[in-house]
Scaffold this motif. Structure first.
Motif, PDB file in Angstrom:
ATOM      1  N   GLN A  67      38.478  45.336  27.070  1.00 58.21           N
ATOM      2  CA  GLN A  67      37.572  46.310  27.675  1.00 58.21           C
ATOM      3  C   GLN A  67      36.516  45.612  28.526  1.00 58.21           C
ATOM      4  N   ALA A  68      36.053  44.459  28.077  1.00 57.45           N
ATOM      5  CA  ALA A  68      35.072  43.700  28.851  1.00 57.45           C
ATOM      6  C   ALA A  68      35.680  43.216  30.166  1.00 57.45           C
ATOM      7  N   MET A  69      36.931  42.779  30.124  1.00 57.05           N
ATOM      8  CA  MET A  69      37.604  42.340  31.351  1.00 57.05           C
ATOM      9  C   MET A  69      37.785  43.513  32.309  1.00 57.05           C
ATOM     10  N   ILE A  70      38.120  44.672  31.773  1.00 59.07           N
ATOM     11  CA  ILE A  70      38.287  45.868  32.606  1.00 59.07           C
ATOM     12  C   ILE A  70      36.959  46.235  33.260  1.00 59.07           C
ATOM     13  N   ALA A  71      35.889  46.209  32.477  1.00 58.52           N
ATOM     14  CA  ALA A  71      34.565  46.528  33.020  1.00 58.52           C
ATOM     15  C   ALA A  71      34.157  45.526  34.087  1.00 58.52           C
ATOM     16  N   ALA A  93      33.418  44.287  39.848  1.00 57.94           N
ATOM     17  CA  ALA A  93      33.742  43.482  41.026  1.00 57.94           C
ATOM     18  C   ALA A  93      34.312  44.352  42.146  1.00 57.94           C
ATOM     19  N   LEU A  94      35.133  45.319  41.785  1.00 60.65           N
ATOM     20  CA  LEU A  94      35.681  46.242  42.790  1.00 60.65           C
ATOM     21  C   LEU A  94      34.578  47.085  43.420  1.00 60.65           C
ATOM     22  N   MET A  95      33.637  47.530  42.611  1.00 55.00           N
ATOM     23  CA  MET A  95      32.526  48.317  43.137  1.00 55.00           C
ATOM     24  C   MET A  95      31.681  47.476  44.098  1.00 55.00           C
TER      25      MET A  95
END
Length: 59
Positions: free
Chosen positions: A22-26, A31-33
C-alpha cells in the motif's frame, strides 16, 4: 496482495507485506500526481506563448 493473503505467512507478516504494498502504491500515485502537475504547468505555459497555434482557422 491476494497472494500475500493466501500465503502461509503469519498474520503479522501478511499485514506488514500488505502495508508495504500500500505504501508503494501511495508513493507511485504521488509521483504520478507530481508528474501530471508538472506536465500541466508546462502545457499551460506553452499555450500562453503559442495561443491559437493548434487551432485551425479555416472553415
Amino acid at each position: 496482495m491476494q497472494q500475500v493473503q493466501a500465503s502461509n505467512l503469519n498474520e503479522e507478516a501478511k499485514a506488514a507485506a500488505v502495508a508495504a504494498a500500500q505504501a508503494m502504491i501511495a508513493s507511485t500515485a504521488g509521483a504520478l500526481m507530481t508528474a501530471t502537475a508538472a506536465l500541466t504547468q508546462v502545457l499551460l505555459e506553452e499555450s500562453k506563448s503559442t495561443s491559437g497555434a493548434l487551432v485551425s482557422t479555416r472553415a
